[in-house]
Every structure is written in structure tokens, then in C-alpha cells.
Design a protein around this motif. Structure first.
Motif, PDB file in Angstrom:
ATOM      1  N   ASP A   1       0.840  -1.202   0.000  1.00 32.83           N
ATOM      2  CA  ASP A   1       0.000   0.000   0.000  1.00 32.83           C
ATOM      3  C   ASP A   1       0.873   1.249   0.000  1.00 32.83           C
ATOM      4  O   ASP A   1       0.507   2.268  -0.572  1.00 32.83           O
ATOM      5  CB  ASP A   1      -0.890   0.011   1.244  1.00 32.83           C
ATOM      6  N   MET A   2       2.014   1.169   0.663  1.00 39.14           N
ATOM      7  CA  MET A   2       3.028   2.217   0.631  1.00 39.14           C
ATOM      8  C   MET A   2       4.369   1.553   0.380  1.00 39.14           C
ATOM      9  O   MET A   2       4.638   0.469   0.906  1.00 39.14           O
ATOM     10  CB  MET A   2       3.104   2.985   1.953  1.00 39.14           C
ATOM     11  N   ALA A   3       5.212   2.210  -0.408  1.00 40.36           N
ATOM     12  CA  ALA A   3       6.554   1.683  -0.650  1.00 40.36           C
ATOM     13  C   ALA A   3       7.518   2.838  -0.809  1.00 40.36           C
ATOM     14  O   ALA A   3       7.130   3.939  -1.230  1.00 40.36           O
ATOM     15  CB  ALA A   3       6.575   0.807  -1.899  1.00 40.36           C
ATOM     16  N   CYS A   4       8.756   2.594  -0.447  1.00 46.52           N
ATOM     17  CA  CYS A   4       9.793   3.592  -0.699  1.00 46.52           C
ATOM     18  C   CYS A   4      10.959   2.922  -1.401  1.00 46.52           C
ATOM     19  O   CYS A   4      11.174   1.708  -1.284  1.00 46.52           O
ATOM     20  CB  CYS A   4      10.251   4.269   0.591  1.00 46.52           C
ATOM     21  N   ILE A   5      11.706   3.728  -2.147  1.00 46.56           N
ATOM     22  CA  ILE A   5      12.944   3.283  -2.791  1.00 46.56           C
ATOM     23  C   ILE A   5      14.044   4.229  -2.351  1.00 46.56           C
ATOM     24  O   ILE A   5      14.011   5.421  -2.645  1.00 46.56           O
ATOM     25  CB  ILE A   5      12.816   3.252  -4.320  1.00 46.56           C
ATOM     26  N   THR A   6      15.011   3.694  -1.594  1.00 48.76           N
ATOM     27  CA  THR A   6      16.047   4.522  -0.993  1.00 48.76           C
ATOM     28  C   THR A   6      17.220   4.775  -1.928  1.00 48.76           C
ATOM     29  O   THR A   6      17.916   5.788  -1.807  1.00 48.76           O
ATOM     30  CB  THR A   6      16.590   3.855   0.285  1.00 48.76           C
ATOM     31  N   SER A   7      17.472   3.840  -2.855  1.00 46.79           N
ATOM     32  CA  SER A   7      18.638   3.935  -3.739  1.00 46.79           C
ATOM     33  C   SER A   7      18.502   2.888  -4.831  1.00 46.79           C
ATOM     34  O   SER A   7      17.797   1.889  -4.670  1.00 46.79           O
ATOM     35  CB  SER A   7      19.933   3.716  -2.944  1.00 46.79           C
ATOM     36  N   MET A   8      19.207   3.140  -5.947  1.00 48.73           N
ATOM     37  CA  MET A   8      19.170   2.208  -7.072  1.00 48.73           C
ATOM     38  C   MET A   8      20.565   2.046  -7.672  1.00 48.73           C
ATOM     39  O   MET A   8      20.720   1.907  -8.879  1.00 48.73           O
ATOM     40  CB  MET A   8      18.172   2.700  -8.128  1.00 48.73           C
ATOM     41  N   ASP A   9      21.580   2.035  -6.825  1.00 53.67           N
ATOM     42  CA  ASP A   9      22.942   1.855  -7.313  1.00 53.67           C
ATOM     43  C   ASP A   9      23.126   0.443  -7.828  1.00 53.67           C
ATOM     44  O   ASP A   9      22.511  -0.507  -7.345  1.00 53.67           O
ATOM     45  CB  ASP A   9      23.945   2.125  -6.191  1.00 53.67           C
ATOM     46  N   ALA A  10      24.007   0.294  -8.792  1.00 52.93           N
ATOM     47  CA  ALA A  10      24.268  -1.027  -9.364  1.00 52.93           C
ATOM     48  C   ALA A  10      24.746  -1.995  -8.289  1.00 52.93           C
ATOM     49  O   ALA A  10      25.639  -1.681  -7.503  1.00 52.93           O
ATOM     50  CB  ALA A  10      25.317  -0.918 -10.469  1.00 52.93           C
ATOM     51  N   ASP A  11      24.134  -3.167  -8.252  1.00 49.05           N
ATOM     52  CA  ASP A  11      24.536  -4.242  -7.347  1.00 49.05           C
ATOM     53  C   ASP A  11      23.893  -5.530  -7.845  1.00 49.05           C
ATOM     54  O   ASP A  11      23.035  -5.506  -8.732  1.00 49.05           O
ATOM     55  CB  ASP A  11      24.095  -3.934  -5.909  1.00 49.05           C
ATOM     56  N   HIS A  12      24.303  -6.651  -7.289  1.00 49.17           N
ATOM     57  CA  HIS A  12      23.769  -7.962  -7.678  1.00 49.17           C
ATOM     58  C   HIS A  12      23.868  -8.189  -9.194  1.00 49.17           C
ATOM     59  O   HIS A  12      22.951  -8.736  -9.812  1.00 49.17           O
ATOM     60  CB  HIS A  12      22.312  -8.105  -7.236  1.00 49.17           C
TER      61      HIS A  12
END
Length: 467
Positions: free
Chosen positions: A198-209
Motif C-alpha cells: 500500500d506504501m513503498a519507498c525506494i532509498t537507492s538504485m545503485d548497481a549491485d547484484h
């Protein structure tokens, strides 16, 4: 793969939070993992018979055994308790870290059991609740634990599944009710796409995995897909600067939610929060580092949007103690400080360095780093070298392989050669204590996501006596 494993729809009624769970027994393969153990505690709290397998005994498995959960450490069907050898009454949960030839896993798949990944089970548990999900390549665990603590202290009927051990609750599971769930939305193997928050946040999207995604563009696409999982009329929060639309947050900027008037008093941040409607005054947060301040802000923003009262939020945030192995003080005296942190990505190492320098200007900082995964070391070698070079002295342990086999030419010596700082050396675990003594460090930092955490107690014992 057994057809039942894909027939998740049959399980939805059974995994409804607060309802009767459809199986009497839940068996975990890889029960000692941080996410798996939280689920095991959840089912145990719901009066289910829980047991499982893991490769080795750890503090986590010890804590589960103390609850009365049956755990064994040899992959053999003969060790599975007899009551679990009933396909109609047993749910089997496994982690992707388990290899496909695992004897017990193959037994359950071949004999008609309901076998689901941890992420699938978590998705089903959260589906019929008001779900708040925290995603991002960095900051997930701390943000989730802050948000879970805020909701708990504001008397929200919440269950929070954490990717670390909360210092406030000494657990990776917070329970006050069953109507609301707070979850860490993990991008590894795209498991966060099982959620419908119902609520979501995205803190960062740096390359990983990149061992999973191949390149950064596929990782970005996965976060975009996650953003579309937010329910209709739900709310998505994104850190200012990320290429996604949502409610923005940031530090001392013009975001929808912004930290303002930052001061440091007695080692703690004191600040105001600008919201879309008003300014909330005089919050206190005791964790160092601007990255942690950002984590606190998004947790506050989500709690405010949920409807938590400002004064209760302020009191709750001030009482937040942190997560084990996230900038955890092991020793803190005038002459010597020992900090342990889970950082295993160059950006995380940069954030830890910034926090230490802000709190301890002019002090000699010695870092002991255990690289995690051969592929990650290879993919980010130059960035690792740059981030590690900032410390006054660097010691490298061998690469922790986790789920991987060695990659030719990718070693800690190879990484160390890239570090520009001349005060560097490769060490073994049995040299750690003597090398620390020789370093004459003011501030000692151990960092990494492998088994370096097991060395912390030995270091603490030695230097607590010395200091």
C-alpha cells in the motif's frame, strides 16, 4: 520443479495474517538466514510447529532453538521430524541460497509438498494486510527497523519483518498486531516483485547484484517494475534524484519531505522535518551519518502519511537504538573506539567513512574489510579501491564466497593492488588481533557481509580488557 510449487494461489487463504494458517507444520531449509529466521519466528508465534535445516550453528539458530524450534545441521531426510513427513499438513519454505541438489529439498519436491521460496511466503503473508515495503540497494534494513519501531511505539497493530537484528527488540521480528505489515523489499533475485504494498519507498538504485541482473539497466528495470506493484491509490516514496515519480524525500533540499536545520548535540542529530503541509520541529536521532539521517526521514514520512501522531513519532525516533552490525559501537572509550558494520558495497563504505569522519575528525581510522562475493569484488573493484583508500590504514581479509565458486584472478590481493593508499595489507583471520595492536588505531572499523561478524566478539574481548 513440482507443480505445487507454482500453484501459489492455493496458498493464499492459508497465509492470511491473523487467520488460521492452513498448515500445522512449517519446515525451513536454510532456517538460519536473517530473512528465513524472521519467518520462522512469525510462524512459531502463530502457534505452528516449526523446524528446519541449516548448514552450520550460529547465534541465530541458537536463538531459534531457545524458542523450542527443532533444527539440525546435516542434509538428510532421516533428521526431519516425523510429524513433518505429511504433505497435506506441511509447508516447506526455502531460500534461494540452497543449491538445487539439496537432498531434503528434492525429497519435498518429489513427494507432493507445497514448496515455496521465502519471498513468495512473505508476499502471501502481506497480501491481505496494509503493507509498507522498503526497497533500495542500500538502507533497507535500517529504514525497515526504524519504521517498524515507529509504528510499534505509535500503537499500530504491526508485524515487521527485518533483515537484521533490532537493538530495541533484540530480534528481526517485531509484533504488536496483524493488520499492518512492514517488510524489507529485497531486490536480490527480484524477490520484491512478490509484494503488493500500500506504501513503498525506494532509498537507492545503485548497481549491485550484477551476478543476477547482468548489468545496471536490468536492475533499474526491476525497481521500475517494483514501483508498479504499489496498489491502486497507494503511495510511492523515492529519494530525490532517482528517475522515478513519487513523493520525494531528501536532506536540506526542496523535496516533499526534507530534513532541515540540522544540528549535532551530544553526538545526536537534532533537526526539523518539512512536510508537504507543515514543518515538524525538534526531532532527535542518535545514529551517526547522513545516510542514516536519510533513512530516518523516509521512515518518518511513511509513518506520517499512515497517520501516526507527530509527538509520538518524535519520542519513538529518539528512543531508536539501531540494528546490530549497522554502525554498531562495540567499544567506545576516550582512547579507543571499535565500530562494526555490514557495509559490503562501495557506496555503503563511503557512507560509513563519512559518518566516522563527521563524528571523529582528526582521529586515525583503521578499517578491516572482508569482500563479499567474487562477482561483486570483480564488478566494483575500482570503486572498492577508491572507497577503501579513504581510511588511514586498510587491512583486507580473503573474499567471502557465500553462494559462489572462485573466479580466476579475482582475489583480495588483486583488489589490494588497486588501493592507492600505501598503508594497506592483506591479513588472515588469526592475525587480526595482533595487527590491530600494531596499528595503534584510534578508531577501528570492521566491515563486510560475510563471516567477519564472527570475529567481532574476539576483538571486543581483547580490546575491552586493553582499554
Amino acid at each position: 520443479m513440482n507443480k505445487k510449487e507454482n500453484n501459489i494461489s492455493n496458498s493464499k487463504k492459508a497465509l492470511h495474517l491473523g487467520k488460521g494458517l492452513g498448515w500445522d507444520n512449517v519446515y525451513f531449509i536454510g532456517i538460519g538466514g536473517i530473512g528465513m529466521s524472521a519467518l520462522a519466528k512469525y510462524f512459531h508465534a502463530n502457534k505452528k510447529y516449526v523446524a528446519g535445516y541449516d548448514k552450520t550453528s550460529t547465534e541465530i539458530t541458537d536463538s531459534l532453538v531457545a524458542l523450542g524450534i527443532d533444527i539440525h545441521f546435516e542434509d538428510a531426510v532421516k533428521h526431519i521430524p516425523s510429524s513433518f513427513l505429511n504433505a497435506d499438513e506441511t509447508l516447506v519454505v526455502y531460500t534461494p541460497a540452497i543449491h538445487s541438489g539439496h537432498t531434503e529439498l528434492e525429497y519435498f519436491r518429489s513427494n507432493g509438498y507445497q514448496v515455496l521460496k521465502r519471498s513468495q511466503v512473505l508476499g502471501l503473508i502481506t497480501e491481505h494486510t496494509f503493507c509498507l515495503a522498503v526497497a533500495g540497494t542500500h538502507g533497507k534494513t535500517t529504514t525497515t527497523s526504524i519504521l517498524g519501531h515507529l509504528m510499534y511505539e505509535c500503537n499500530v497493530p504491526v508485524t515487521a519483518f527485518l533483515g537484521g537484528i533490532s537493538e530495541n527488540y533484540n530480534s528481526n521480528l517485531i509484533i504488536k498486531g496483524t493488520e499492518v505489515t512492514v517488510v524489507e523489499a529485497d531486490e536480490f533475485d527480484r524477490s520484491f516483485l512478490t509484494l503488493s504494498p500500500d506504501m513503498a519507498c525506494i532509498t537507492s538504485m545503485d548497481a549491485d547484484h550484477l551476478d543476477i541482473y547482468g548489468d545496471a539497466s536490468h536492475l533499474m528495470k526491476s525497481f521500475e517494475d517494483f514501483s508498479k506493484k504499489v496498489k491502486v491509490n497507494g503511495k510511492l516514496f523515492v529519494k530525490n534524484g532517482l528517475p522515478l515519480k513519487g513523493i520525494t524525500y531528501g536532506i536540506e533540499d526542496h523535496s516533499d519531505y526534507s530534513v532541515q536545520n540540522i544540528k549535532i548535540k551530544n553526538g545526536a542529530y537534532v533537526f526539523d522535518v518539512k512536510t508537504p503541509k507543515t514543518v515538524l520541529k525538534d526531532f532527535q536521532f542518535n545514529l551517526p551519518g547522513r545516510h542514516n539521517l536519510s533513512n530516518a526521514l523516509i521512515a518518518l514520512a511513511m509513518a506520517v502519511e499512515y497517520g501516526c501522531p507527530y509527538r509520538q513519532l518524535a519520542e519513538a525516533l529518539a528512543s531508536y537504538k539501531g540494528v546490530k552490525r549497522r554502525f554498531t559501537y562495540q567499544i567506545k572509550t576516550e582512547d579507543f573506539v571499535f565500530i562494526d558494520d555490514y557495509a559490503h558495497h562501495p557506496e555503503e563504505i563511503n557512507a560509513v567513512y563519512q559518518a566516522i569522519r563527521e563524528m571523529y575528525p582528526g582521529k586515525k581510522i583503521v578499517a578491516i574489510f572482508q569482500p563479499h562475493l567474487f562477482s561483486r569484488t570483480r564488478d566494483f573493484a575500482d570503486d572498492f579501491a577508491k572507497s577503501l583508500s579513504q581510511f588511514d590504514e586498510i587491512m583486507l581479509l580473503d573474499i567471502y564466497p557465500a553462494r559462489e565458486l572462485p573466479i580466476e584472478g579475482i582475489t583480495s590481493k588483486w583488489l589490494l593492488d588497486k588501493v592507492k593508499n600505501p598503508n594497506k595489507q592483506l591479513i588472515s583471520k588469526n592475525e587480526i588481533v595482533s595487527k590491530i595492536h600494531q596499528s595503534k588505531a584510534d578508531i577501528l572499523l570492521t566491515i563486510g557481509a560475510g563471516d567477519i561478524g564472527e570475529e567481532v566478539k574476539h576483538i571486543k574481548k581483547e580490546f575491552s580488557v586493553a582499554s
